[in-house]
Design an enzyme around this catalytic site. Sequence first.
Site, PDB file in Angstrom:
ATOM      1  N   PRO A  99     121.989  23.433  55.515  1.00  0.00           N
ATOM      2  CA  PRO A  99     120.603  23.164  55.872  1.00  0.00           C
ATOM      3  C   PRO A  99     119.781  22.542  54.743  1.00  0.00           C
ATOM      4  O   PRO A  99     119.930  22.903  53.583  1.00  0.00           O
ATOM      5  CB  PRO A  99     120.054  24.535  56.251  1.00  0.00           C
ATOM      6  CG  PRO A  99     120.971  25.523  55.643  1.00  0.00           C
ATOM      7  CD  PRO A  99     122.302  24.861  55.581  1.00  0.00           C
ATOM      8  N   ASN A 100     118.968  21.610  55.145  1.00  0.00           N
ATOM      9  CA  ASN A 100     117.987  20.918  54.316  1.00  0.00           C
ATOM     10  C   ASN A 100     118.587  19.913  53.337  1.00  0.00           C
ATOM     11  O   ASN A 100     117.848  19.186  52.674  1.00  0.00           O
ATOM     12  CB  ASN A 100     117.083  21.908  53.564  1.00  0.00           C
ATOM     13  CG  ASN A 100     116.339  22.802  54.519  1.00  0.00           C
ATOM     14  OD1 ASN A 100     115.707  22.325  55.457  1.00  0.00           O
ATOM     15  ND2 ASN A 100     116.426  24.104  54.312  1.00  0.00           N
TER      16      ASN A 100
ATOM     17  N   ARG B 173     113.153  16.222  49.008  1.00  0.00           N
ATOM     18  CA  ARG B 173     112.828  17.645  48.946  1.00  0.00           C
ATOM     19  C   ARG B 173     112.932  18.145  47.507  1.00  0.00           C
ATOM     20  O   ARG B 173     113.993  18.097  46.899  1.00  0.00           O
ATOM     21  CB  ARG B 173     113.799  18.424  49.829  1.00  0.00           C
ATOM     22  CG  ARG B 173     113.645  19.907  49.752  1.00  0.00           C
ATOM     23  CD  ARG B 173     114.716  20.608  50.596  1.00  0.00           C
ATOM     24  NE  ARG B 173     114.614  22.030  50.414  1.00  0.00           N
ATOM     25  CZ  ARG B 173     115.631  22.815  50.109  1.00  0.00           C
ATOM     26  NH1 ARG B 173     116.841  22.311  49.971  1.00  0.00           N
ATOM     27  NH2 ARG B 173     115.447  24.105  49.940  1.00  0.00           N
TER      28      ARG B 173
ATOM     29  N   TYR C   4     116.203  19.574  42.928  1.00  0.00           N
ATOM     30  CA  TYR C   4     117.433  19.029  43.511  1.00  0.00           C
ATOM     31  C   TYR C   4     117.728  17.585  43.122  1.00  0.00           C
ATOM     32  O   TYR C   4     118.772  17.058  43.483  1.00  0.00           O
ATOM     33  CB  TYR C   4     117.374  19.148  45.032  1.00  0.00           C
ATOM     34  CG  TYR C   4     117.225  20.577  45.485  1.00  0.00           C
ATOM     35  CD1 TYR C   4     118.267  21.480  45.342  1.00  0.00           C
ATOM     36  CD2 TYR C   4     116.038  21.031  46.040  1.00  0.00           C
ATOM     37  CE1 TYR C   4     118.139  22.799  45.742  1.00  0.00           C
ATOM     38  CE2 TYR C   4     115.898  22.351  46.448  1.00  0.00           C
ATOM     39  CZ  TYR C   4     116.949  23.227  46.292  1.00  0.00           C
ATOM     40  OH  TYR C   4     116.810  24.530  46.683  1.00  0.00           O
TER      41      TYR C   4
ATOM     42  N   ASN D 287     128.584  23.178  50.305  1.00  0.00           N
ATOM     43  CA  ASN D 287     127.241  23.499  49.836  1.00  0.00           C
ATOM     44  C   ASN D 287     126.521  24.038  51.062  1.00  0.00           C
ATOM     45  O   ASN D 287     126.006  23.276  51.876  1.00  0.00           O
ATOM     46  CB  ASN D 287     126.535  22.259  49.271  1.00  0.00           C
ATOM     47  CG  ASN D 287     125.170  22.595  48.705  1.00  0.00           C
ATOM     48  OD1 ASN D 287     124.595  23.627  49.010  1.00  0.00           O
ATOM     49  ND2 ASN D 287     124.639  21.698  47.896  1.00  0.00           N
TER      50      ASN D 287
ATOM     51  N   ALA E 202     120.930  27.614  51.818  1.00  0.00           N
ATOM     52  CA  ALA E 202     120.431  28.983  51.935  1.00  0.00           C
ATOM     53  C   ALA E 202     121.387  29.902  52.687  1.00  0.00           C
ATOM     54  O   ALA E 202     121.356  31.118  52.488  1.00  0.00           O
ATOM     55  CB  ALA E 202     119.065  28.977  52.619  1.00  0.00           C
TER      56      ALA E 202
ATOM     57  N   HIS F 168     123.492  32.718  50.942  1.00  0.00           N
ATOM     58  CA  HIS F 168     122.950  34.025  50.604  1.00  0.00           C
ATOM     59  C   HIS F 168     122.774  34.935  51.814  1.00  0.00           C
ATOM     60  O   HIS F 168     122.377  36.076  51.655  1.00  0.00           O
ATOM     61  CB  HIS F 168     121.603  33.843  49.892  1.00  0.00           C
ATOM     62  CG  HIS F 168     121.606  32.701  48.927  1.00  0.00           C
ATOM     63  ND1 HIS F 168     122.368  32.699  47.781  1.00  0.00           N
ATOM     64  CD2 HIS F 168     120.994  31.494  48.968  1.00  0.00           C
ATOM     65  CE1 HIS F 168     122.198  31.547  47.146  1.00  0.00           C
ATOM     66  NE2 HIS F 168     121.372  30.797  47.855  1.00  0.00           N
TER      67      HIS F 168
ATOM     68  N   ASP G  29     133.282  34.582  56.903  1.00  0.00           N
ATOM     69  CA  ASP G  29     134.406  34.900  57.788  1.00  0.00           C
ATOM     70  C   ASP G  29     135.137  33.648  58.255  1.00  0.00           C
ATOM     71  O   ASP G  29     136.365  33.643  58.366  1.00  0.00           O
ATOM     72  CB  ASP G  29     133.923  35.699  59.002  1.00  0.00           C
ATOM     73  CG  ASP G  29     133.560  37.135  58.666  1.00  0.00           C
ATOM     74  OD1 ASP G  29     133.900  37.607  57.559  1.00  0.00           O
ATOM     75  OD2 ASP G  29     132.941  37.793  59.528  1.00  0.00           O
TER      76      ASP G  29
ATOM     77  N   GLU H 252     132.664  26.694  46.533  1.00  0.00           N
ATOM     78  CA  GLU H 252     131.219  26.830  46.769  1.00  0.00           C
ATOM     79  C   GLU H 252     130.492  25.941  45.769  1.00  0.00           C
ATOM     80  O   GLU H 252     130.824  25.943  44.580  1.00  0.00           O
ATOM     81  CB  GLU H 252     130.793  28.288  46.574  1.00  0.00           C
ATOM     82  CG  GLU H 252     129.313  28.513  46.705  1.00  0.00           C
ATOM     83  CD  GLU H 252     128.917  29.946  46.397  1.00  0.00           C
ATOM     84  OE1 GLU H 252     127.757  30.142  45.986  1.00  0.00           O
ATOM     85  OE2 GLU H 252     129.740  30.871  46.559  1.00  0.00           O
TER      86      GLU H 252
ATOM     87  N   HIS I 228     126.585  24.231  44.478  1.00  0.00           N
ATOM     88  CA  HIS I 228     125.117  24.177  44.502  1.00  0.00           C
ATOM     89  C   HIS I 228     124.654  23.138  43.495  1.00  0.00           C
ATOM     90  O   HIS I 228     125.194  23.049  42.389  1.00  0.00           O
ATOM     91  CB  HIS I 228     124.502  25.533  44.131  1.00  0.00           C
ATOM     92  CG  HIS I 228     124.930  26.631  45.035  1.00  0.00           C
ATOM     93  ND1 HIS I 228     124.399  26.795  46.291  1.00  0.00           N
ATOM     94  CD2 HIS I 228     125.870  27.582  44.884  1.00  0.00           C
ATOM     95  CE1 HIS I 228     124.985  27.823  46.866  1.00  0.00           C
ATOM     96  NE2 HIS I 228     125.894  28.311  46.041  1.00  0.00           N
ATOM     97  N   LEU I 229     123.657  22.368  43.871  1.00  0.00           N
ATOM     98  CA  LEU I 229     123.087  21.378  42.962  1.00  0.00           C
ATOM     99  C   LEU I 229     122.367  22.042  41.794  1.00  0.00           C
ATOM    100  O   LEU I 229     122.498  21.622  40.646  1.00  0.00           O
ATOM    101  CB  LEU I 229     122.114  20.471  43.721  1.00  0.00           C
ATOM    102  CG  LEU I 229     122.765  19.552  44.756  1.00  0.00           C
ATOM    103  CD1 LEU I 229     121.736  19.057  45.751  1.00  0.00           C
ATOM    104  CD2 LEU I 229     123.455  18.402  44.077  1.00  0.00           C
ATOM    105  N   SER I 230     121.590  23.070  42.102  1.00  0.00           N
ATOM    106  CA  SER I 230     120.826  23.765  41.068  1.00  0.00           C
ATOM    107  C   SER I 230     121.621  24.968  40.566  1.00  0.00           C
ATOM    108  O   SER I 230     122.591  25.405  41.200  1.00  0.00           O
ATOM    109  CB  SER I 230     119.479  24.234  41.631  1.00  0.00           C
ATOM    110  OG  SER I 230     119.675  25.250  42.605  1.00  0.00           O
TER     111      SER I 230
ATOM    112  N   ARG J  95     117.487  30.993  39.134  1.00  0.00           N
ATOM    113  CA  ARG J  95     116.397  30.910  40.107  1.00  0.00           C
ATOM    114  C   ARG J  95     116.064  32.299  40.651  1.00  0.00           C
ATOM    115  O   ARG J  95     116.406  33.305  40.038  1.00  0.00           O
ATOM    116  CB  ARG J  95     116.783  29.925  41.208  1.00  0.00           C
ATOM    117  CG  ARG J  95     116.984  28.500  40.635  1.00  0.00           C
ATOM    118  CD  ARG J  95     117.281  27.493  41.678  1.00  0.00           C
ATOM    119  NE  ARG J  95     116.150  27.365  42.594  1.00  0.00           N
ATOM    120  CZ  ARG J  95     116.233  26.763  43.779  1.00  0.00           C
ATOM    121  NH1 ARG J  95     117.380  26.235  44.177  1.00  0.00           N
ATOM    122  NH2 ARG J  95     115.179  26.683  44.562  1.00  0.00           N
TER     123      ARG J  95
ATOM    124  N   ARG K  19     118.832  34.388  45.358  1.00  0.00           N
ATOM    125  CA  ARG K  19     119.841  33.336  45.268  1.00  0.00           C
ATOM    126  C   ARG K  19     121.057  33.763  44.428  1.00  0.00           C
ATOM    127  O   ARG K  19     122.042  33.051  44.350  1.00  0.00           O
ATOM    128  CB  ARG K  19     119.242  32.056  44.682  1.00  0.00           C
ATOM    129  CG  ARG K  19     118.180  31.438  45.565  1.00  0.00           C
ATOM    130  CD  ARG K  19     117.705  30.118  44.995  1.00  0.00           C
ATOM    131  NE  ARG K  19     116.465  29.687  45.596  1.00  0.00           N
ATOM    132  CZ  ARG K  19     116.376  29.022  46.743  1.00  0.00           C
ATOM    133  NH1 ARG K  19     117.455  28.710  47.419  1.00  0.00           N
ATOM    134  NH2 ARG K  19     115.190  28.660  47.212  1.00  0.00           N
TER     135      ARG K  19
END
Length: 147
Positions: free
Chosen positions: A10-11, A18, A23, A74, A77, A80, A87, A98, A100-102, A107, A111
Amino acid sequence: MTSILVLNGPNLNLLGQRQPKVYGKTTLPEIEAACRQHGEALGYDVACQQSNHEGALIDAIHAAKGTHAGIILNAGAYTHTSIALMDAIASVELPAIELHLSNVHARESFRHVSYISKVAIGVICGFGPHGYILALDALKAHLDKDA
């Protein structure tokens, strides 16, 4: 040629617009193009998908079995919150990274919890768009080790 799925949650379709201070300014199409180019240099086809919907991400993970050698995820949200994504990854028995950009550990405390990392072979975070290249390299090393 072996295929890898790069799956974005998402996003992430809003990358470049954004919160660019968090990001960056690189767009998702630019990241996907870089992944395809780097994947080709490594000898892999790279398929890219993005969805804002948890069920669509689960469907993409399920469809990856028998199609892709591994997954770079990625989950945004959902990382978390989604036991269902965890699963799904465990169910397909494909190596997953896994991403993540940040740096999620620098943070907000919510997170710091990841359901995805419990079933991932590794986590890459904090390197911005370059993290995708690092993830492709790491997945290749993992796949080569098991070959």
